[in-house]
Motif scaffolding. Structure first.
Motif, mmCIF file in Angstrom:
data_model
loop_
_atom_site.group_PDB
_atom_site.id
_atom_site.type_symbol
_atom_site.label_atom_id
_atom_site.label_comp_id
_atom_site.label_asym_id
_atom_site.label_seq_id
_atom_site.Cartn_x
_atom_site.Cartn_y
_atom_site.Cartn_z
ATOM 1 N N PHE B 87 0.839 -1.198 0.000
ATOM 2 C CA PHE B 87 0.000 0.000 0.000
ATOM 3 C C PHE B 87 0.875 1.251 0.000
ATOM 4 O O PHE B 87 0.626 2.204 -0.734
ATOM 5 C CB PHE B 87 -0.928 -0.015 1.219
ATOM 6 C CG PHE B 87 -1.770 1.208 1.317
ATOM 7 C CD1 PHE B 87 -2.894 1.361 0.527
ATOM 8 C CD2 PHE B 87 -1.432 2.243 2.187
ATOM 9 C CE1 PHE B 87 -3.670 2.501 0.603
ATOM 10 C CE2 PHE B 87 -2.198 3.382 2.274
ATOM 11 C CZ PHE B 87 -3.324 3.508 1.479
ATOM 12 N N LEU D 669 -8.798 2.357 0.841
ATOM 13 C CA LEU D 669 -8.024 3.523 1.295
ATOM 14 C C LEU D 669 -7.184 4.093 0.160
ATOM 15 O O LEU D 669 -6.860 5.278 0.146
ATOM 16 C CB LEU D 669 -7.139 3.119 2.479
ATOM 17 C CG LEU D 669 -6.432 4.244 3.209
ATOM 18 C CD1 LEU D 669 -7.434 5.266 3.706
ATOM 19 C CD2 LEU D 669 -5.613 3.710 4.368
ATOM 20 N N ASN D 670 -6.871 3.236 -0.788
ATOM 21 C CA ASN D 670 -6.143 3.712 -1.964
ATOM 22 C C ASN D 670 -6.862 4.895 -2.604
ATOM 23 O O ASN D 670 -6.244 5.817 -3.117
ATOM 24 C CB ASN D 670 -6.022 2.544 -2.934
ATOM 25 C CG ASN D 670 -5.285 2.921 -4.193
ATOM 26 O OD1 ASN D 670 -4.427 3.805 -4.172
ATOM 27 N ND2 ASN D 670 -5.605 2.259 -5.284
ATOM 28 N N PHE D 671 -8.179 4.868 -2.562
ATOM 29 C CA PHE D 671 -8.942 5.942 -3.198
ATOM 30 C C PHE D 671 -9.262 7.060 -2.219
ATOM 31 O O PHE D 671 -9.459 8.198 -2.611
ATOM 32 C CB PHE D 671 -10.265 5.399 -3.743
ATOM 33 C CG PHE D 671 -10.073 4.364 -4.811
ATOM 34 C CD1 PHE D 671 -9.912 4.750 -6.125
ATOM 35 C CD2 PHE D 671 -10.042 3.017 -4.498
ATOM 36 C CE1 PHE D 671 -9.731 3.799 -7.116
ATOM 37 C CE2 PHE D 671 -9.863 2.073 -5.487
ATOM 38 C CZ PHE D 671 -9.700 2.464 -6.798
ATOM 39 N N LEU D 672 -9.367 6.705 -0.967
ATOM 40 C CA LEU D 672 -9.819 7.688 0.025
ATOM 41 C C LEU D 672 -8.643 8.547 0.482
ATOM 42 O O LEU D 672 -7.485 8.163 0.313
ATOM 43 C CB LEU D 672 -10.420 6.956 1.230
ATOM 44 C CG LEU D 672 -11.676 6.138 0.955
ATOM 45 C CD1 LEU D 672 -11.985 5.238 2.143
ATOM 46 C CD2 LEU D 672 -12.848 7.066 0.683
ATOM 47 N N PRO D 673 -8.948 9.702 1.078
ATOM 48 C CA PRO D 673 -7.864 10.490 1.667
ATOM 49 C C PRO D 673 -7.151 9.683 2.744
ATOM 50 O O PRO D 673 -7.765 8.867 3.418
ATOM 51 C CB PRO D 673 -8.594 11.686 2.291
ATOM 52 C CG PRO D 673 -9.946 11.697 1.693
ATOM 53 C CD PRO D 673 -10.260 10.316 1.278
ATOM 54 N N ASN D 674 -5.847 9.924 2.870
ATOM 55 C CA ASN D 674 -5.085 9.150 3.841
ATOM 56 C C ASN D 674 -5.213 9.681 5.259
ATOM 57 O O ASN D 674 -4.797 9.029 6.210
ATOM 58 C CB ASN D 674 -3.610 9.121 3.455
ATOM 59 C CG ASN D 674 -3.393 8.202 2.264
ATOM 60 O OD1 ASN D 674 -4.275 7.419 1.929
ATOM 61 N ND2 ASN D 674 -2.252 8.297 1.646
ATOM 62 N N ASP D 782 -2.193 9.908 -4.936
ATOM 63 C CA ASP D 782 -1.985 11.095 -4.101
ATOM 64 C C ASP D 782 -0.536 11.209 -3.630
ATOM 65 O O ASP D 782 -0.198 12.141 -2.944
ATOM 66 C CB ASP D 782 -2.972 11.123 -2.922
ATOM 67 C CG ASP D 782 -3.117 9.775 -2.271
ATOM 68 O OD1 ASP D 782 -2.307 8.887 -2.582
ATOM 69 O OD2 ASP D 782 -4.040 9.613 -1.451
#
Ligand code: NA
Ligand code: NA
Lengths: 129, 95, 166, 957, 119, 516
Positions: B87, D669-674, D782
């Motif tokens: 990730f 989470l890859n797409f969501l804000p970290n 991002d």
């Protein structure tokens, strides 16, 4: 001294060795002050530590029951996977610049982790996590 | 035999305490970080120590039924470590 | 015959490995179980072979076993050294370093085993591969002479692996 | 004709006008007229019986348990009202045929009109008061439709809504009143209720019942203070105003007061409320009417006034008063309907109803003038017209009525009311018809065809007939009065005649007429005073009330449901905790029945880890990746706890689910804000902490309570432990429970998983076919991605480990029945094995080589599990009954074959399919963001031929 | 200190943490909060069979076994909540991708206010 | 033995995967199977209801294990009635979904629909509380899928809240089940009824908490204020046929409350005295008020209908919380009514939307089919607001009548009557803007006129309306049925003894199976 007694002592000693190594590995994890250095401590010391504990378990089974070998599987599993885990964590450290920059490779252009895709190069540096 | 058994029992207790302490220490590293690599490493260490704890439990109880749990934790700990690292490295873990 | 064998055992060593794993899983040996394990080994190898398209060349099993023994010995020795470092050496006296190992090996399996060996031996971690796979980046926990370490690795492990994957 | 038919005919007939709409206006009106006429004749067939003093009764059960039955009753009162409704109805239908324009949808109009007619007939013929309520509300609804008939007019819509709100409110009150009344009397049938005057009047519930019923009556009959809706109902077409708002519907309230007169009247409460409301309405209505310029508004308020008069008469509670009321109802219906229709004619012809723009119509519309004048004079109380007779009786009655111990109060007010009544009648005649012919009418007025003036003319004939020969009406009125009085009083002996001698009522009458004339001569100055006087405009007030309630409810509803999930959740948490606390604090607590087990250092260490990870998660949750790592730890510690507390199956399930969940969350989470930004204020966080601590404390207390106490008796699991092997063929009791004892739960559980996967798949499809697709294609990571997408070491290792993982999965599956494991865990393990392959070489490369139809695997899993269950039907056993046997095939050892294993196979397949389909769906979203799929299992492979054009690029793709 | 106290307090702490995170304003922490609540309730449900150490419900010659039923129930509950979590993650992701906002608040409820009132 | 009683669960449960397997890409085939399945369900449900009408309690032991050790499915008057209601509703909703083409605006509608039915029907039929939890989850997860069917930002955002709130509910359910099992050691409803009698009156906090938590779980499902917040947006944003089907979902909560709080924790039970009798009625009254005030406050038709659902659930809960035979009878009658009425309204709202792409309560030019739609709306609104002559009025009378003898009679009456008025005003405002005021708005020149909804859509809505009419006309027989149902709920001994005394595998001494 019967074989049982020897086995029992062997179990105890293996347990102590294993536990000690597990603890030492974790102490290293806590003590060292650089991400790459920290990587050394647990991935190996821990592996041996668990190896000893598993050995203790095998001996224990042979002494107190009719034997057991399948701990070997777990041991093998840990030994085989530990390098990959360490490799990935190292890559993370290199990628996130949380260690000294490695020297350039003699044969090729750069290290594969640092070979960031063209499209991503203008992106901001990653935030620290 | 009783001396040996006592010794073993003490060793088991000491081992338990040592591994549990190791867990707590790893947890500290996990929380303080600072880098994400450290945290993943701490998690990986905790998984390995967890295996140790369960092996100890098996020895202490003389039971073999915890073997599968141990095996599975060994397998899955690896998978999750790789997943976290991927990730960070790539964002998408199964691209 | 060879084609039939190749069809049935795309990766014979893997089939053997799976059979052994099966027996170990059962934690109890019997002939029926071994046969069953073998059947499973064949089936699973067959099913997953699509994801392992290349057939690695001949591997010397005997040499590999001796290599394994050396590695296990090294692991035990180095473990004690690292434990000592952890317990006694203050951080200020620690001299970690990157070392770069130019590779002569080309087979992915061989490089992987080399990298794995390095990592399993305490005190060194394989960190990365160069972008075309011709160098290996290794981190050393504590060293006074990085070049010596590099040569040691090449001599002790890579040479043997080249023989195994001849 | 059966009463059922009389009531039902208009309803059934209501279906016809709509159907006849295309057949032309004549057909439409004709069919309506025919239906009404049929009902009218049907009613008349019952006349002999009514005249004979019989009460015609009929009924069928509808909801007998409640006492709601279709019981109908026809006596004099009912007959009288039904006659008015159907008779005037016939005239109105005729009139409307000519009144409505070609743009109006006649089918719709007559449908509503017939519905209304049926409902009105229903009210007056109901024996059952609940049935009466049904018809009562139906009149409100049909009048709502009729008032709003001209949908494009705002006045129509508002008037309709106001009428519905006011009469609806009254209707609801009436429901309450009727239910109470029925409960007091023990029956909802009028025929029973009317027998129970004493019982009802002595009941403590009499007053609430009375108030609620009167509320219903007053709103319907536009009595003060609910008089304001009626004028606004005049937005309806004139036939509606004439029919509903003068002749029939507004009399429903009067009817009900009359109907219940025997049981409700005669008490001081009744007297004071009804009489004063009637008086005030009478006077107020008359005064307002005088100053209205709209003909229909004038008539509307005059209606209000006259309804007040009737109410007042009913309120006196005397037999004479009741008789006067009945007589006035009859008279009012005749002259008022005629007036309304005349007003409609004027409007129709002159295109205005504004009195100030009229005048002099006497010459242009002589017929209409005669009709309207006679009717108006009757209303003014001029002798030889029927209005005079009943007004005399009213004044007579007023003279005997002492309200609030003030003898002059009622007579004075009665005279004032009559005076203004006379004044507006004179104004109507004078300002509309008399005077000079003008040249500025919006249209040129002339008398309409017979179709329009015939109906009012017929009514005026009645006006004159009764006025000159009251004895003609007397028997009928007395018959009706007898029905009103029931057994409560005797019909008065008084005779109906024009001349009673020089009684006080005559002087009062004269005073009223003369006074009316004087007031009219002073009209202009009075109008100036009236216009200058501040007075509450009921419509404005009503609308303000509605607007206020709407904005109040918006404030409440939108304030409460503001879309903030955190508030919803907080309210839920507080509610649950509070309810739990209430349950705890009102119960009794005994001593623990179990002693605590000692905890050692290791257990405490485990607890510390769990707590530390949990607290860490709370404090560090803004860093999302870190919070995922921490929740991984929580899961790990919980798993170890399960191992420690003898639950290896659970531990395995927990840990495998944990890993798959984390993989899913990482994919998302890859797409969501970290990071999660700080949004809530400190105060909010303090509130949240308080809520959280309360909930946590409550769960702690509950858990601790139960952990130290035994169950009341042996848990059912004793049976499972005892019979797991004998009946289920397995030694892992947990697994036997899952696949056998409680296999039905597991069947549901795999269906949940299957649905989850289908849902995720379906949503992915939807997203990828929608606007999200473009966003995904243009999406940038991002943060920079590292090179080496598919690292060599991982790929090589996976080739060895993945098969081992699959083998382990198979092993776990096989042994589940006897040792920890089973189909579910095996399914997850196999899935994770495949995920390893995905992670190593990428989704595209992996699935390009071997792509399983995961939909099919899920479907097959559920079907296998289900069909295994059904299989037991063939041996005449219930769904999911298991069986097992032991088999021996050399060289294998003896092994068990159990149908439960087949079921478990279904579980296994469903799990694999569901997990993989979900992961595949997630990664399909991600793949939109990329263009290239890799052609090789690993990016870097020095053994590949460098001359190969497909060999790896230096670019880290 | 007893095991019961440890387990009960762990349930309480997990619940408190879960509730706190559930009251956050973004979907991600809320999902984590619900996960914590799931842990708490699974442990509670498990504890309804009371706590026993070293007595797994695998039939052997032993005489004492822990209560197997809550374990089976928790297993079912874990699986179901896994499915639910996967679903909510996907829906939340879909909502985020559509609106580019992972706020959990529902703007529709208040968007209602913008509708002109004509009634 | 016969297996009919399990068929309402098994049929959709197997039909759904079959549709996924065999007809994933063919909407036509999906439709045929889906409709055939539902028609079959109605036939089965009618048979079951017929069978239960004489008071017969049918017990079906899953896996042949006797209660309380295994799971049983129990068909009695109440459960079979709810099954029949659900099946009938499902048919019309399905027809509408097909007629309006909603089922083709996303994937897997029919499979999810069948699974949804399976969950609902299973919840009605099961005799085991944990199994009830499982079926709740099945119906919920299917409802998530249906709710977000065909996607869209707004719908997904509403969906997130819907799912999360229900996850809280599921968690609470497990807490309640854990507490119940810890206290009693059983999960079977009938067995629980027997075991709560054994509880020591000196130690009642445990069972009291369990009872309270369980009630809250069902209150969430029943959208009882203040646990109703999940409902307005999700029902308003759900695709119309889905929202219409959801009309039965709130009733699952009501059903569960009736079942559990007449059998396990009846009002006369001492150990749980003073619990639900204290706050269920106030909550129900507030729900009724909030719902109907929401109707008045709504600025969009879909939200208006959603709030009317809350209000009607409040009405149902008022009747239930009387906990008298008359109250429960009235509640059951009203449940049937409000399910049909709410479903019809959601579908009608969709008919309105078909011509004007939003449901804001503002006047827009008249659309094709508006006259028919407005007539349907008028009738459905009459039903929902409880005006005569439809079943809403009858139901209201029944509840008022049942409430007259209650201690809270004044409150019950005041709230019911006032909220009725508020809802009448609210519906009248909405209808007059949507259908009447539209007549004063000119269509824009060149505006594309949306086609009128399909005949099948109108048939579906008309069918529901016809059912409402039938529910009114046949109020007598229906009420006799629910009255008998209610009476049997207050005399649960036949249910309990049938469930607990039917022998199963290994509970008979003769049967024994050993390894050979
Ligand atoms: Na090393
Ligand atoms: Na991200």
């Amino acid at each position: 001294m019967s074989i049982e007694v020897i086995g029992t002592y062997a179990v105890a000693i293996c347990l102590l060795i294993g536990a000690a190594f597990a603890l030492i590995g974790t102490i290293g994890l806590l003590k060292f002050n650089d991400s790459m250095t920290r990587l050394h401590a647990p991935t190996k010391v821990g592996t041996i530590g668990i190896g000893a504990l598993l050995l203790a378990s095998m001996i224990h089974a042979h002494v107190f029951a009719d034997g057991s070998m399948h701990e070997l599987l777990i041991m093998a599993f840990l030994f085989v996977t530990a390098p990959i885990s360490a490799n990935f964590i190292a890559k993370v450290n290199i990628h996130r610049r949380s260690c000294d920059a490695p020297p350039p490779p003699p044969k090729d252009d750069t290290w594969s982790t640092l070979n960031v895709p063209e499209a991503d190069r203008e992106l901001a540096e990653p935030e620290k996590v | 035999m009783t001396v040996a058994t006592d010794f073993m029992n003490i060793a088991i207790i000491l081992a338990f305490i040592a591994v549990a302490l190791a867990q707590v220490l790893s947890m500290v590293r996990l929380v303080i970080g600072p880098s994400v690599g450290d945290r993943i490493l701490a998690l990986d260490t905790m998984v390995v120590n967890a295996i140790g704890l369960i092996v100890l439990l098996g020895i202490a109880q003389g039971s073999r039924i915890y073997f599968e749990v141990t095996l599975i934790i060994a397998m899955l700990g690896f998978v999750s470590t790789v997943a976290y690292a991927r990730f960070i490295l790539r964002g998408d873990i199964i691209e | 015959m060879t084609r039939a064998f190749n069809w049935l055992f795309p990766h014979p060593l893997l089939t053997v490995l799976l059979t052994v794993v099966w027996i170990l899983l059962q934690n109890d040996f019997s002939a029926g179980m071994a046969v069953f394990g073998l059947i499973l080994g064949v089936i699973i190898t067959k099913v997953t072979a699509v994801w392992w398209p290349e057939r690695p060349g001949g591997v010397s099993v005997i040499k590999f076993l001796s290599y394994a023994l050396i590695v296990i010995w090294d692991i035990m020795v180095a473990n004690i050294q690292v434990a000592w470092i952890v317990l006694t050496k203050p951080n200020s006296k620690l001299r970690p370093a990157w070392i770069v190992i130019p590779l002569d090996l080309v087979q992915p399996e061989a490089i992987t085993i080399l990298a794995g060996t390095i990592t399993l031996t305490p005190g060194t971690v394989s960190a990365d591969l160069s972008d075309e796979g011709h160098s290996l980046l290794v981190h050393v926990l504590h060293t006074d002479d990085p070049d010596a370490d590099r040569d040691g690795i090449k001599e002790r492990y890579e040479r043997r692996l080249k023989e195994i994957f001849a | 004709m059966s009463l059922f038919l009389v009531v039902a005919l208009p309803f059934l007939g209501a279906l016809l006008p709509g159907l006849m709409n295309n057949a032309g206006r004549q057909a439409c009106a004709g069919v309506t007229f025919t239906v009404s006429l049929a009902a009218f004749i049907g009613l008349l067939t019952n006349l002999p019986a009514v005249l004979a003093g019989e009460v015609v009764m009929t009924g069928v059960n509808w909801l007998p348990s409640l006492g709601l039955n279709v019981n109908l009753m026809l006596d004099g009162l009912g007959f009288f009202f039904a006659l008015l409704i159907l008779g005037i109805g016939l005239l109105i239908i005729t009139y409307a045929r000519f009144y409505l324009s070609r743009d109006d949808n006649m089918g719709e109009f007559f449908t509503y009109l017939l519905l209304f007619q049926g409902a009105m007939v229903g009210i007056v013929l109901s024996d059952n008061i609940l049935l009466l309520l049904v018809f009562w509300e139906l009149t409100s609804l049909s009048s709502f439709l009729l008032i709003g008939y001209w949908k494009h007019l705002p006045a129509g819509r508002q008037g309709a809504r106001m009428a519905l709100a006011v009469t609806g409110m009254g209707g609801l009150a009436l429901i309450g009143g009727m239910l109470i009344l029925g409960n007091i009397a023990g029956s909802y049938d009028l025929s029973v209720i009317l027998q129970n005057r004493e019982l009802i009047q002595e009941s403590p519930l009499y007053l609430p019942a009375l108030l609620l019923i009167l509320l219903g009556c007053f709103t319907k009959s536009a009595q003060f203070p609910f008089h304001f809706w009626l004028p606004h109902a005049m937005a309806a077409p004139t036939p509606v105003s004439a029919y509903l708002h003068s002749a029939t519907m507004v009399k429903a309230g009067i009817f009900l007061m009359a109907r219940l007169w025997p049981v409700l009247s005669g008490t001081p409460e009744w007297f004071v409320i009804v009489t004063s409301a009637g008086l005030i309405t009478m006077v107020l209505g008359a005064v307002i009417a005088l100053f209205k310029h709209d003909l229909k508004a004038l008539l509307a308020f005059s209606t209000v006034s006259h309804l007040g008069l009737i109410t007042m008469l009913l309120g006196t509670g005397t037999a004479f008063g009741a008789m006067a009321a009945v007589f006035h109802i009859l008279n009012h219906a005749t002259f008022k309907a005629a007036l309304f229709m005349s007003a409609g004619i004027v409007d129709h012809e002159a295109h205005t109803r504004d009195i100030r723009r009229l005048g002099g119509l006497r010459h242009l519309m002589p017929i209409t003038f005669v009709i309207a004048t006679l009717a108006a004079l009757s209303m003014a109380g001029i002798p030889f017209l029927n209005g005079f007779l009943s007004k005399e009786m009213m004044l007579e009655e007023a003279n005997h009525t002492i309200l609030f111990d003030t003898p002059w109060l009622v007579p004075t007010l009665a005279v004032i009311g009559s005076l203004f009544s006379a004044a507006y009648c004179f104004r109507l005649i004078g300002h509309t018809f008399l005077g000079k012919v003008r040249d500025d009418y919006p249209a040129t007025p002339h008398d309409p065809g017979f179709g329009m003036w015939g109906p009012p003319a017929l009514l005026v004939v009645l006006v004159v007939m009764i006025g000159c020969a009251p004895f003609l009406a007397e028997p009928f009125v007395k018959l009706v009065t007898a029905a009103v009085l029931g057994e409560a009083a005797e019909v008065p002996k008084a005779y109906f005649k024009i001349w009673h001698g020089l009684v006080p009522a005559l002087y009062m009458s004269i005073a009223a007429v003369v006074g009316g004339l004087i007031v009219l001569t002073l009209f202009k100055p009075l109008l100036r005073v009236w216009d200058a006087a501040p007075r509450p405009e009921a419509k404005t007030i009503f609308e303000a009330i509605i607007a206020a309630s709407v904005s109040l409810s918006r404030g409440l509803i939108h304030g409460l449901h503001n879309g903030a999930f955190s508030r919803y959740a907080a309210i839920a948490a507080v509610t649950i905790t509070a309810a739990g606390y209430h349950a705890w604090s009102t119960g009794t607590i005994g001593a623990p029945t179990r002693s605590p087990q000692p905890a050692g250092a290791v257990e405490i260490a485990g607890w510390i880890m769990l707590v530390a990870a949990t607290c860490g998660l709370v404090f560090l949750h803004r860093n999302r990746l870190l919070s995922l790592i921490l929740i991984g730890i929580v899961g790990l510690m919980v798993s170890i706890g399960f191992v420690f507390f003898s639950a290896p199956d659970l531990a395995m399930t927990q840990i495998t689910v944990e890993v798959v969940t984390i993989i899913l969350l990482l994919l998302a989470l890859n797409f969501l804000p970290n990071r999660t930004p700080i949004q809530s204020s400190v105060l909010r966080r303090v509130r949240d902490v308080a809520v959280a601590l309360a909930a946590g404390g409550a769960t702690f207390v509950m858990a601790y309570y139960f952990l130290l106490r035994e169950a009341v008796t042996t848990p059912i699991s004793e049976f499972h432990l005892a019979n797991s092997y004998k009946g289920g063929g397995g030694t892992n009791v947990v697994n036997v429970i899952l696949v056998d004892f409680r296999g039905f739960d597991t069947f549901g559980e795999i269906i949940v998983l299957g649905i989850a996967a289908l849902l995720i798949y379906a949503l992915t499809e939807t997203l990828l076919n929608g606007p999200v697709r473009a966003r995904l294609l243009n999406r940038k990571p991002d943060q920079p991605r590292a090179g080496d997408m598919h690292p060599m070491m991982m790929v090589v290792l996976t080739r060895v480990i993945m098969p081992v993982v699959l083998l382990v999965g198979f092993y776990i599956f096989l042994r589940g029945h006897n040792e920890p494991g089973g189909g579910f865990i095996a399914g997850l393990i196999v899935s994770i094995g495949v995920v390893m392959q995905y992670m190593a070489s990428g989704f595209a490369w992996t699935s390009a080589r071997l792509r399983y139809p995961y939909h099919g695997i899920i479907g097959a899993g559920v079907l296998i599990a289900g069909l295994t269950g059904i299989g037991s039907w063939f041996v005449n056993k219930p769904f999911l009954t298991s069986d097992f046997t032991y088999v021996r095939i050399p060289p294998f050892e003896k092994f068990e074959l159990a149908t439960a294993a087949l079921f478990d196979l279904g579980v296994f397949l469903a799990v694999v399919g569901a997990v993989m389909l979900s992961l595949e769906s997630f990664s399909r979203l991600a793949r939109r963001a990329h263009v290239k799929d890799s052609e090789h299992p690993m990016d870097i492979d020095p053994s590949r031929d460098p001359a190969d054009p497909t060999s790896p690029k230096t670019e880290g793709v | 200190m007893g095991l019961e106290l440890l387990v009960a307090s762990a349930i309480g702490i997990l619940t408190a943490a879960g509730v706190y995170l559930t009251l956050r304003l973004r979907t991600f922490p809320v999902i984590l909060g619900i996960s914590l609540l799931t842990y708490a309730v699974n442990v509670f449900l498990f504890a309804s069979g009371r706590l026993s150490v070293g007595a797994p419900p695998i039939l052997t010659d032993a005489t004492v076994y822990t209560d197997p039923l809550p374990q089976a129930l928790v297993l079912t509950a874990i699986v179901i909540s896994f499915g639910m979590t996967a679903v909510v993650v996907m829906i939340a992701l879909g909502a985020y991708l559509g609106a580019n906002d992972d706020s959990i608040d529902d703007p529709i409820a208040t968007a209602d206010d913008q509708v002109e009132d004509q009634a | 033995m016969t297996h009919w009683i399990i068929a309402p669960v098994i049929l959709p449960a197997l039909l759904a995967p079959f549709i996924v397997l065999a007809a994933r890409y063919h909407i036509g085939i999906q439709r045929v199977f889906s409709v055939a399945g539902v028609v079959g369900l109605i036939a089965i449900a009618a048979g079951l209801a017929w069978q239960a009408a004489d008071g017969t309690v049918t017990v079906y032991q899953l896996g042949d294990w006797a209660a309380p050790f295994g799971i049983v499915v129990v068909g009695d008057r109440l459960s079979t009635m709810m099954v029949l209601l659900t099946s009938i509703l499902a048919l019309f909703v399905l027809l509408y979904a097909i007629g309006s083409g909603w089922d083709d605006r996303g994937r897997h509608f029919h499979a999810l629909f069948q699974f949804q039915l399976m969950g609902i029907l299973g919840a009605f039929l099961t005799g085991d509380l944990f199994n009830l939890f499982v079926f709740f989850e099945v119906l919920l997860i299917a409802s998530y899928g249906l709710m977000i069917h065909s996607g869209g930002d707004v719908r997904l955002r509403a969906g997130v809240q819907y799912v999360l709130f229900n996850l809280i509910g599921s968690t609470l359910f497990l807490f309640a089940l854990g507490a119940l099992y810890a206290q009693t050691g059983t999960l079977n409803i009938a067995d629980l009824a027997e075991r709560v009698a054994l509880i020591d009156p000196a130690d009642t906090v445990g069972i009291r908490m369990a009872a309270a938590l369980l009630l809250l779980v069902f209150a969430i499902k029943a959208a009882l204020v203040p646990l109703h917040f999940w409902l307005p947006s999700s029902y308003a944003e759900a695709p119309a046929p889905v929202a219409a089907l959801f009309a039965i979902m709130t009733k699952v909560g009501a059903y569960a409350i009736i079942r559990v709080y007449t059998m396990i924790f009846p009002p006369e039970l001492d150990v749980t005295a003073g619990l639900h009798s204290t706050w269920l009625m106030p909550a129900a009254l507030i729900s009724l008020g909030i719902g109907m005030v929401g109707v008045l406050a709504a600025k969009k038709l879909d939200r208006l209908v959603a709030f009317s659902v809350i209000g009607s659930m409040g009405m149902v809960m008022v009747a239930i919380s009387l906990f008298t035979p008359a109250g429960i009878s009235a509640a059951l009658y009203y449940i049937i009514h409000s399910t049909l009425a709410a479903a019809a309204l959601f579908l009608i709202a969709d008919l309105v939307r078909a011509g004007r792409d939003n449901l804001n309560l503002v006047a827009m030019p008249p659309v094709s089919g508006a006259a028919l739609t407005s007539a349907l709306f008028f009738v459905a609104a009459i039903a929902m607001t409880g005006l005569p002559p439809l079943s809403g009025f009858v139901g209201k009378l029944l509840i008022l009548d049942a409430g007259l003898k209650s201690d809270a009679a004044v409150w019950v009456w005041a709230v019911i009557l006032c909220s009725s008025l508020v809802s009448v005003v609210g519906f009248a405002r909405a209808g007059s803007v949507l259908f009447w005021k539209a007549k004063s708005v000119e269509a824009e020149v060149g505006a594309v006129v949306a086609p009128a909804p399909s005949t099948l859509s109108y048939v579906a809505v008309g069918g529901l309306i016809a059912l409402l009419v039938a529910h009114t006309v046949f109020a007598g027989p229906v009420y006799r049925y629910v009255e008998a149902t209610s009476a049997s709920l207050f005399a649960p001994d036949p249910y309990i003894s049938t469930v607990l005394e039917t022998p199963g595998k290994l509970s008979k001494p003769t049967e024994d199976k050993e390894e050979h």
